[in-house]
Motif scaffolding. Structure first.
Motif, PDB file in Angstrom:
ATOM      1  N   GLU A 125      86.726  -9.002   4.369  1.00 19.06           N
ATOM      2  CA  GLU A 125      88.132  -8.676   4.210  1.00 19.06           C
ATOM      3  C   GLU A 125      88.844  -8.655   3.164  1.00 19.06           C
ATOM      4  OE1 GLU A 125      86.084 -10.474   5.767  1.00 19.06           O
ATOM      5  OE2 GLU A 125      86.758 -11.417   7.620  1.00 19.06           O
ATOM      6  N   ASN A 187      86.264  -7.589  10.044  1.00 16.60           N
ATOM      7  CA  ASN A 187      87.028  -8.439  10.552  1.00 16.60           C
ATOM      8  C   ASN A 187      88.558  -8.244  10.233  1.00 16.60           C
ATOM      9  OD1 ASN A 187      84.900  -9.202  12.640  1.00 16.60           O
ATOM     10  ND2 ASN A 187      84.344 -11.107  11.082  1.00 16.60           N
ATOM     11  N   VAL A 222      83.979  -5.539  15.873  1.00 18.29           N
ATOM     12  CA  VAL A 222      82.583  -5.872  15.787  1.00 18.29           C
ATOM     13  C   VAL A 222      82.456  -7.243  16.019  1.00 18.29           C
ATOM     14  CG1 VAL A 222      82.337  -3.967  13.761  1.00 18.29           C
ATOM     15  CG2 VAL A 222      82.981  -6.231  13.297  1.00 18.29           C
ATOM     16  N   ASP A 223      81.087  -7.494  16.503  1.00 19.56           N
ATOM     17  CA  ASP A 223      80.665  -8.860  16.846  1.00 19.56           C
ATOM     18  C   ASP A 223      79.249  -8.951  16.909  1.00 19.56           C
ATOM     19  OD1 ASP A 223      81.038 -11.361  17.532  1.00 19.56           O
ATOM     20  OD2 ASP A 223      81.852 -11.086  19.672  1.00 19.56           O
ATOM     21  N   ARG A 224      78.878  -9.914  16.118  1.00 15.73           N
ATOM     22  CA  ARG A 224      77.438 -10.445  16.020  1.00 15.73           C
ATOM     23  C   ARG A 224      77.171 -11.443  14.954  1.00 15.73           C
ATOM     24  NH1 ARG A 224      71.548  -7.264  16.897  1.00 15.73           N
ATOM     25  NH2 ARG A 224      70.870  -8.812  18.152  1.00 15.73           N
ATOM     26  N   ILE A 225      77.014 -12.610  15.517  1.00 17.10           N
ATOM     27  CA  ILE A 225      76.937 -13.836  14.443  1.00 17.10           C
ATOM     28  C   ILE A 225      75.688 -13.629  13.522  1.00 17.10           C
ATOM     29  CG2 ILE A 225      76.849 -16.133  14.118  1.00 17.10           C
ATOM     30  CD1 ILE A 225      78.455 -16.624  16.518  1.00 17.10           C
ATOM     31  N   LYS A 288      88.995 -11.368  19.906  1.00 18.20           N
ATOM     32  CA  LYS A 288      87.772 -11.197  19.271  1.00 18.20           C
ATOM     33  C   LYS A 288      88.169 -12.115  17.772  1.00 18.20           C
ATOM     34  CE  LYS A 288      84.189 -10.830  16.298  1.00 18.20           C
ATOM     35  NZ  LYS A 288      84.174 -10.610  14.945  1.00 18.20           N
ATOM     36  N   LEU A 292      87.063 -15.873  18.661  1.00 20.05           N
ATOM     37  CA  LEU A 292      85.890 -16.238  17.809  1.00 20.05           C
ATOM     38  C   LEU A 292      86.078 -16.452  16.449  1.00 20.05           C
ATOM     39  CD1 LEU A 292      82.591 -14.108  18.124  1.00 20.05           C
ATOM     40  CD2 LEU A 292      83.362 -15.032  16.029  1.00 20.05           C
ATOM     41  N   ASN A 293      86.657 -15.536  15.620  1.00 26.34           N
ATOM     42  CA  ASN A 293      86.804 -16.007  14.150  1.00 26.34           C
ATOM     43  C   ASN A 293      87.749 -16.784  13.802  1.00 26.34           C
ATOM     44  OD1 ASN A 293      86.411 -12.479  14.298  1.00 26.34           O
ATOM     45  ND2 ASN A 293      85.031 -13.487  13.033  1.00 26.34           N
ATOM     46  N   HIS A 296      86.042 -20.188  14.544  1.00 29.26           N
ATOM     47  CA  HIS A 296      84.910 -20.416  13.702  1.00 29.26           C
ATOM     48  C   HIS A 296      85.874 -21.121  12.471  1.00 29.26           C
ATOM     49  CE1 HIS A 296      81.338 -17.660  14.020  1.00 29.26           C
ATOM     50  NE2 HIS A 296      81.249 -18.928  14.602  1.00 29.26           N
ATOM     51  N   HIS A 358      74.259 -21.349  11.389  1.00 32.37           N
ATOM     52  CA  HIS A 358      75.493 -20.592  10.464  1.00 32.37           C
ATOM     53  C   HIS A 358      76.440 -21.540   9.795  1.00 32.37           C
ATOM     54  CE1 HIS A 358      78.866 -17.351  11.634  1.00 32.37           C
ATOM     55  NE2 HIS A 358      78.554 -17.441  10.299  1.00 32.37           N
ATOM     56  N   ILE A 363      81.617 -19.562   6.204  1.00 34.20           N
ATOM     57  CA  ILE A 363      82.860 -18.942   7.072  1.00 34.20           C
ATOM     58  C   ILE A 363      84.097 -19.470   5.988  1.00 34.20           C
ATOM     59  CG2 ILE A 363      84.208 -19.444   8.934  1.00 34.20           C
ATOM     60  CD1 ILE A 363      81.626 -20.085  10.497  1.00 34.20           C
ATOM     61  N   LYS A 370      91.924 -15.019   5.476  1.00 37.84           N
ATOM     62  CA  LYS A 370      91.196 -15.048   6.901  1.00 37.84           C
ATOM     63  C   LYS A 370      92.422 -16.027   7.742  1.00 37.84           C
ATOM     64  CE  LYS A 370      86.485 -14.959   6.051  1.00 37.84           C
ATOM     65  NZ  LYS A 370      85.098 -15.590   6.026  1.00 37.84           N
ATOM     66  N   ARG A 374      93.886 -14.751  11.233  1.00 39.64           N
ATOM     67  CA  ARG A 374      93.304 -15.219  12.530  1.00 39.64           C
ATOM     68  C   ARG A 374      94.168 -16.633  13.149  1.00 39.64           C
ATOM     69  NH1 ARG A 374      87.218 -14.403   9.729  1.00 39.64           N
ATOM     70  NH2 ARG A 374      87.665 -12.362   9.320  1.00 39.64           N
TER      71      ARG A 374
HETATM   72  O1  LIG Z   1      82.361 -12.827   8.880  1.00 39.75           O
HETATM   73  P1  LIG Z   1      83.842 -13.400   8.513  1.00 39.75           P
HETATM   74  O2  LIG Z   1      84.032 -13.718   6.883  1.00 39.75           O
HETATM   75  O3  LIG Z   1      84.898 -12.279   8.573  1.00 39.75           O
HETATM   76  O4  LIG Z   1      83.957 -14.691   9.268  1.00 39.75           O
HETATM   77  C1  LIG Z   1      83.089 -15.688   9.435  1.00 39.75           C
HETATM   78  C2  LIG Z   1      82.567 -15.704  10.927  1.00 39.75           C
HETATM   79  O5  LIG Z   1      83.552 -15.882  11.857  1.00 39.75           O
HETATM   80  C3  LIG Z   1      82.300 -14.340  11.329  1.00 39.75           C
HETATM   81  O6  LIG Z   1      81.039 -13.960  10.341  1.00 39.75           O
HETATM   82  C4  LIG Z   1      81.504 -14.310  12.710  1.00 39.75           C
HETATM   83  O7  LIG Z   1      80.338 -14.949  12.683  1.00 39.75           O
HETATM   84  C5  LIG Z   1      81.690 -12.807  13.158  1.00 39.75           C
HETATM   85  O8  LIG Z   1      82.570 -12.320  13.140  1.00 39.75           O
HETATM   86  C6  LIG Z   1      80.723 -12.781  14.746  1.00 39.75           C
HETATM   87  O9  LIG Z   1      80.933 -11.392  14.870  1.00 39.75           O
END
Ligand SMILES: O=P(O)(O)OC[C@@H](O)[C@@H](O)[C@H](O)[C@H](O)CO
Ligand SMILES: NC(=O)c1ccc[n+]([C@@H]2O[C@H](COP(=O)([O-])OP(=O)(O)OC[C@H]3O[C@@H](n4cnc5c(N)ncnc54)[C@H](O)[C@@H]3O)[C@@H](O)[C@H]2O)c1
Length: 440
Positions: A125, A187, A222-225, A288, A292-293, A296, A358, A363, A370, A374
Motif C-alpha cells: 500500500e 489491498n 485480491v485475497d489469499r493469506i 474484504k 478481513l484486512n 487482521h 501468519h 501485518i 492501513k 481499513r
Molecule cells: O498484506 P497487507 O499488508 O495489505 O495486510 C496484511 C494482511 O491483512 C493481508 O496480507 C491479508 O492476509 C490478505 O489481504 C489476505 O488476502
C-alpha cells in the motif's frame, strides 16, 4: 540430508523427471515479485486454461532477494497450500523470468514489446505514495525525484512504482506498440482508478499524458493469506519433492480475485481458474478490506499487546475475539449491501487455521496507511449514522498503545504517528480519535 546436497528445482530437473519444461512466452510484466504475487496472480495464471500462452516477467521492487532466489530456478517455485490438516505441494510454472528492479533495459524492452498485454503490481500500500485522500503525494522525496527524472528524459532514474510504470508506458507509446492494461493487486481501495489518477498527475507534470490516455486500468480485490516463508517450509519442500527450492511460498487453500474494468487487449482466461469479473466491485472490495484486512489489524494490535505472535494465537484469546466481534459488527454495517454473515463465518475458520503461521508483526507494518484505509472508514460510517464507533476507536487506541510499548516496527512516537493518521481527516473525527487515543 542438508538442503545443499539436494538438486535445485529448475526446468531441466523437471524435464528429467518427465514433467513440463518450456517457460510460457512473456505477455505479463509484474512489478514487486513478493510472496503474494507468487501465491495469487502466478497461481491464477498457471491454473487458467490458456496457461501455456501467458508467461510472466517478474521484477523485484526494492531488494533483489527474489530474483537471486528464482532466476537460478528459471522462475519456478513450489507453492505449499497449507490447509488446517495437511499440506499440498505444487510447482508453479507461470513465471518465465525474474529480474532485479535495476534491469531497466529488460524492463524497457518488455514494456515496448507488442506481445506484452498486461502489467500487474504488488508493491504494498505504501508503494503507491498516496496522500490521505488517495491522490499522489507530490511532496514525497521519491516522487519529486521521479518528476525530475521523467521531465529530463531519464527513465532509468525513476524510483517509485508509479514513476517506473509511467516511464515504461511512455516508451511503449513512442514505440507505437498497442495499448496495454494495468492491473494493480494491492489491498488499496479503487486501486485501478487511483493508479490511473496518480499516473495522470505525474504525466501532467512531466509531459507524458498521451501514454496514460492510451492505457486501460482494471480495479481488483485480491485475497489469499500468504505468510512469510520459513526455513522449515523450504525443508518441507525438499523432503516432499526431492528438490531444493529457495523461492517456496506458503498460502491458505482459499483464493479469491475480483476484477472490474475493460482490458485494452488480450488477457489470460483467469475466470477459468476461478477469478470473478464484475461490473461493480465496491461491495466486494469494502467487505474484504474492512472485515478481513481491518480484522487482521484488530488482532495484530490487540494480540501484540497481549504477547501473541500469530493470527491463530490471537483468535484463541477471548479478549481479542471480543474486540474482533465488536469491530466486525460495525464493519459489517459499513460494508454496504453484501453478505457479511457467511463471510464472517468463513473468516473465523480461515483466521483459526493454526497451521498458517501468519505473524502479527507481518501485518503491523505501514500501519498509518492501513488504519486510514481499513479502520477509519468504519468509524466515519458509524458516526454518520449517529453511533459512537467504539469498536473502531478501540483499534486506534490499541494501535497507539502498541506503539508506546514498542511493538510496532517503524513507529516510535505514538503522538507523531497519530498526527500523520489524522492529517487530512474530518476535523470532528480527528478531535474524537485524538482525545480517545491519547487520554484513555
Ligand atoms: O498484506 P497487507 O499488508 O495489505 O495486510 C496484511 C494482511 O491483512 C493481508 O496480507 C491479508 O492476509 C490478505 O489481504 C489476505 O488476502
Ligand atoms: N501476503 C498476503 O497475505 C497478501 C494478501 C493480499 C494482498 N497482498 C498485497 O500484496 C502486497 C505484498 O505482499 P507480499 O506478501 O508479497 O509481501 P512481500 O514482502 O513478500 O513483497 C512485497 C513486494 O513489494 C515490493 N515493494 C515494497 N515496497 C515497495 C516500494 N516502495 N516500491 C516498489 N516495490 C515495493 C517489494 O520489493 C516486494 O517485491 C501487500 O502489501 C498487499 O497489498 C498480500
Amino acid at each position: 540430508m542438508t538442503l545443499q546436497t539436494v538438486p535445485r528445482l529448475t526446468r531441466a530437473e523437471l524435464a528429467r523427471a518427465g514433467r513440463m519444461t518450456a517457460a510460457p512466452p512473456v505477455r505479463i510484466v509484474h512489478l514487486g515479485a513478493g510472496a503474494f504475487h507468487r501465491s495469487h496472480q502466478a497461481w491464477f495464471t498457471a491454473h487458467a486454461t490458456d496457461a501455456a500462452d501467458w508467461g510472466i516477467a517478474a521484477f523485484t521492487g526494492r531488494r533483489d532477494t527474489v530474483s537471486r532466489q528464482l532466476a537460478p530456478q528459471d522462475g519456478l517455485f513450489t507453492l505449499i497450500e497449507r490447509g488446517p490438516e495437511a499440506d499440498r505441494f505444487e510447482v508453479i510454472p507461470a513465471i518465465a523470468e525474474v529480474r532485479p528492479a535495476s534491469d531497466s533495459a529488460r524492463f524497457a524492452a518488455l514494456m515496448t514489446a507488442a506481445a506484452t498485454a498486461v502489467v500487474t503490481l504488488t508493491v504494498t500500500e505504501a508503494g503507491y505514495h498516496q496522500r490521505p485522500d488517495g491522490a499522489l503525494d507530490l511532496e514525497h522525496p521519491a516522487v519529486i525525484d521521479d518528476i525530475h527524472a521523467l521531465r529530463h528524459g531519464q527513465p532509468v532514474g525513476t524510483r517509485t512504482p508509479t514513476g517506473r510504470l509511467l516511464a515504461g508506458l511512455s516508451a511503449r507509446a513512442r514505440a507505437g506498440a498497442p495499448p496495454l492494461t494495468v492491473v494493480p493487486c494491492d489491498n488499496v481501495p479503487a486501486n485501478g482508478e487511483r493508479l490511473r489518477a496518480a499516473l495522470h498527475t505525474l504525466a501532467q507534470r512531466t509531459g507524458h499524458e498521451a501514454a496514460v490516455a492510451a492505457t486501460a486500468f482494471v480495479t481488483t480485490s485480491v485475497d489469499r493469506i500468504t505468510p512469510h516463508t520459513t526455513d522449515e517450509d523450504r525443508r518441507a519442500v525438499a523432503d516432499a519433492t526431492g528438490w531444493r527450492d529457495e523461492g517456496v511460498v506458503v498460502a491458505e487453500p482459499f483464493a479469491d480475485w475480483t476484477l472490474c474494468g475493460d482490458f485494452a487487449g488480450e488477457r489470460p482466461a483467469w475466470e477459468s481458474a476461478g477469478a470473478r469479473f464484475v461490473s461493480d466491485i465496491e461491495p466486494y472490495e469494502r467487505r474484504k478490506l474492512l472485515l478481513l484486512n481491518g480484522g487482521h489489524l484488530v488482532l495484530a494490535f490487540g494480540g501484540l499487546l497481549r504477547g501473541h505472535a500469530t493470527v491463530a494465537q490471537a483468535m484463541a484469546d477471548d479478549r481479542c475475539r471480543r474486540e474482533l466481534d465488536a469491530f466486525w459488527d460495525e464493519a459489517a454495517r459499513a460494508a454496504g449491501p453484501v453478505d457479511t454473515r457467511d463471510y464472517r463465518t468463513a473468516l473465523v475458520r480461515r483466521f483459526e487455521n493454526g497451521r498458517i503461521e501468519h505473524r502479527l508483526t507481518q501485518i503491523a507494518v505501514d500501519t498509518v496507511t492501513k488504519i486510514r484505509m481499513r479502520i477509519l472508514p468504519v468509524l466515519a460510517h458509524e458516526r454518520t449514522e449517529g453511533r459512537s464507533g467504539s469498536g473502531a476507536l478501540a483499534v486506534v487506541r490499541a494501535w497507539a498503545d502498541s506503539i508506546r510499548s514498542a511493538r510496532i516496527d517503524g513507529e516510535t512516537d505514538a503522538a507523531a504517528a497519530l498526527a500523520r493518521l489524522l492529517d487530512g481527516a474530518d476535523p470532528a473525527l480527528a478531535a474524537d480519535i485524538g482525545t480517545t487515543a491519547i487520554h484513555h
